[in-house]
Design a protein around this motif. Sequence first.
Motif, short mmCIF file in Angstrom:
data_model
loop_
_atom_site.label_atom_id
_atom_site.label_comp_id
_atom_site.label_asym_id
_atom_site.label_seq_id
_atom_site.Cartn_x
_atom_site.Cartn_y
_atom_site.Cartn_z
N THR A 127 2.15 15.14 -4.38
CA THR A 127 2.13 14.00 -5.29
C THR A 127 1.53 12.84 -4.50
O THR A 127 1.51 12.87 -3.27
CB THR A 127 3.55 13.60 -5.73
N PRO A 128 1.06 11.80 -5.21
CA PRO A 128 0.52 10.65 -4.46
C PRO A 128 1.54 10.08 -3.48
O PRO A 128 1.19 9.72 -2.35
CB PRO A 128 0.18 9.66 -5.58
N GLY A 129 2.81 10.02 -3.90
CA GLY A 129 3.84 9.48 -3.01
C GLY A 129 4.02 10.34 -1.77
O GLY A 129 4.17 9.81 -0.66
N LYS A 130 3.98 11.66 -1.95
CA LYS A 130 4.10 12.56 -0.79
C LYS A 130 2.92 12.37 0.16
O LYS A 130 3.08 12.34 1.38
CB LYS A 130 4.09 14.02 -1.28
N SER A 150 -7.96 5.31 0.17
CA SER A 150 -8.77 4.15 -0.24
C SER A 150 -8.29 3.61 -1.58
O SER A 150 -8.27 2.40 -1.80
CB SER A 150 -10.24 4.55 -0.38
N ILE A 151 -7.90 4.51 -2.47
CA ILE A 151 -7.46 4.08 -3.80
C ILE A 151 -6.15 3.29 -3.69
O ILE A 151 -6.01 2.21 -4.26
CB ILE A 151 -7.28 5.31 -4.73
N PHE A 152 -5.19 3.82 -2.93
CA PHE A 152 -3.92 3.09 -2.76
C PHE A 152 -4.19 1.70 -2.17
O PHE A 152 -3.59 0.70 -2.57
CB PHE A 152 -2.98 3.84 -1.82
N THR A 153 -5.08 1.67 -1.19
CA THR A 153 -5.38 0.40 -0.52
C THR A 153 -5.99 -0.58 -1.52
O THR A 153 -5.61 -1.76 -1.58
CB THR A 153 -6.33 0.64 0.67
N ILE A 195 0.85 -1.20 0.00
CA ILE A 195 0.00 0.00 0.00
C ILE A 195 0.88 1.25 0.00
O ILE A 195 0.65 2.20 -0.73
CB ILE A 195 -0.94 0.03 1.23
N GLY A 196 1.93 1.20 0.82
CA GLY A 196 2.83 2.35 0.89
C GLY A 196 3.57 2.61 -0.41
O GLY A 196 3.93 3.74 -0.71
N MET A 197 3.80 1.55 -1.17
CA MET A 197 4.66 1.67 -2.34
C MET A 197 3.92 2.03 -3.63
O MET A 197 4.49 2.67 -4.50
CB MET A 197 5.39 0.35 -2.59
N VAL A 198 2.68 1.59 -3.79
CA VAL A 198 2.01 1.81 -5.07
C VAL A 198 1.80 3.29 -5.36
O VAL A 198 1.72 3.69 -6.52
CB VAL A 198 0.65 1.07 -5.17
N SER A 199 1.74 4.10 -4.29
CA SER A 199 1.47 5.53 -4.48
C SER A 199 2.51 6.18 -5.37
O SER A 199 2.26 7.21 -5.98
CB SER A 199 1.45 6.24 -3.12
N ASN A 200 3.65 5.56 -5.43
CA ASN A 200 4.79 6.11 -6.18
C ASN A 200 4.64 5.95 -7.69
O ASN A 200 5.44 6.47 -8.45
CB ASN A 200 6.04 5.38 -5.71
#
Lengths: 374, 374
Positions: B184-187, A190-193, A164-169
């Motif tokens: 950004t999504p990552g931030k 919610s989207i990242f999850t 979950i933490g990584m996909v945001s990138n």
Amino acid sequence: MPEKIDPWSSKLEVKNYDKLLKEFGIQDFENMLKRIREPMLTMKRGIVFGHRDFDRVASAMEKKKKFVMLTGLMPSGKFHLGHKMVADEIIYLQERGARTYICVADIEAYNTRNQSLDKLRKTAIEEYLVNYIALGLKPRNCDFYFQSSRSSDPEKANAYYKLIGMVSNRTTMNEMRAIYGELTPGKIMSIFTQVADILHPELPEFEGECPVVVPVGVDQDPHIRLTRDIATRMKGNKEFDFMPPCSFYHEFMPGLKGGKMSSSDPNSYIALTDSPKAAKEKVIKYAFSGGRDTVKEHRERGGNPDIDVSYQMLRFMFEPDDSRLKKIRDDYMSGALLTGELKQFLIEKLTAFLTSHQKKRESAKKQVDKFLKK
Amino acid sequence: MPEKIDPWSSKLEVKNYDKLLKEFGIQDFENMLKRIREPMLTMKRGIVFGHRDFDRVASAMEKKKKFVMLTGLMPSGKFHLGHKMVADEIIYLQERGARTYICVADIEAYNTRNQSLDKLRKTAIEEYLVNYIALGLKPRNCDFYFQSSRSSDPEKANAYYKLIGMVSNRTTMNEMRAIYGELTPGKIMSIFTQVADILHPELPEFEGECPVVVPVGVDQDPHIRLTRDIATRMKGNKEFDFMPPCSFYHEFMPGLKGGKMSSSDPNSYIALTDSPKAAKEKVIKYAFSGGRDTVKEHRERGGNPDIDVSYQMLRFMFEPDDSRLKKIRDDYMSGALLTGELKQFLIEKLTAFLTSHQKKRESAKKQVDKFLKK
């Protein structure tokens, strides 16, 4: 495809399906049918109309190789016939060998609907899980989990949450806005999850490399597209290497009044816990009819089964016999069959189903623990 | 307060501190000094100049009650004197009873700096953890963890990650944009994770209700403010009930060239693994001087210790004796002490420290496992 089976369906619908199929690269499911030994009723009838990469799932089924079926549920309100349709897809795939992942989107529900986690958990179990079990879901190879507490295995829990933490990138605000419109922090989370939910079965801590398929309503395709794009962007990454997930798409079962079957309007749906009497009354009172205004006119000009909710419910799930369904359709169109009689067919099927299902629910309740202890 | 201790420091700095103290409600640390039995050197010297709710921590220290010290580290580059300053604060608090939480912000680093988790882990251990241990960090009551794999205890892991999922619901895009600028999504993911890092020690799966204090540079106050606001908004929530975290603020130790001590410019810092010889050369070559252009002018008019990096390094950490520091300051200002002589004081202290520290690093390496096995 819908326009073949539903010649009278609204132009908008056909246009939408066309758009989905052409613009977004969803593939026609019809071509897939010959590769599937025992297709579901909804597949044969074109209700399941499109897919992405279902070939990989069909191959896995043919060769009895590992594959995963994943679905998410938002634990709000009553479990109704629209949910049953997805449940039937889940169970169909489980019976054909799928490792079955059912994700309770409680973090999403908490962030977007402001309910307590305890209440969400209770609904997920008492409404969703009990009905799944009564419909035939088996504990073997089934991972029924909550986003808020993924696993009692720390390796699995950490791997899932790490993802979950990584996909945001691998996405941008612009991409997310284009897909979801106005964003809130809760929506973004919610989207990242959700992306991680769909991708994580392929992590080595879970199943490792294998096809993952998500059965969805057509409105869910944007999630699938985003997840596939992110998977593609992660490809070749040593730590996270995914194949884009597969999917297949079904039409929506219409609500009683013709629109959407919505949890927030009890008169739009038949819940699986509605008494047969209550269900009968709903059908009589609310089920939108494709019949004519008078019996005389109906006899002369016939009715329209494609907008008739009772007929559609038979078509979607309650009349498995194609020749009997065809006869109902033909008789309704010719005027030989009246709306009241058509509703009566549905009521008989519904009564039998609900009576039997509600008995099964009682023994299903005793099996809940088998799905929760991991 | 800085303006008392650094009368010649730039107006901008004073203005910034004023702004922080007044506009953002940071409290003056001076009032706290009388409540602390053995304040740190940087506290006594006003380098630690502000705080939020440190009263709660002071009370816990007085009454020997449970409290938590939490800090995050971004595992990039070399561990330098700026990092040592925070390490000293960590160890000071640990020695006074703090449960010590050290968070390796590897998810944040992955999302914002594009390094592999493996590499980040290696840096966190070999650079940061080894230096912490050599500086005096003890394994007892120390929770050194990675955002990407919070705990081998599934209850703890799930509780921590659940909280990341939940905090997003208590802020808005506008608030986040006001604090962080372009997102950004990552931030965004990093922000949610960081908020949960600061709040999670109070979860029942960790320490339960107790003060949590975060030592930070002044630039980090926006994170603290957001986290405190979110904590306040969560108050009274049955599942997540937090006190706003406490914090205290130190001035930045200047880099050799007078600006920021930055990991990306080796000539701006002294790393704790720099050889004494290399450190000496850096001081001679790069350490910004507050002296005059010529010896003659210096003897006549004196130097400015407040912009002199060698003096500041003595003041920040290398000359613990206040009267000796005062003599150095007075002599430099009068012109009795030349820049070369001042640099020599620092080089002697640095050489002694680095020589001793680098020996301690060797035995520290053997203790790493005590911090990683949980």
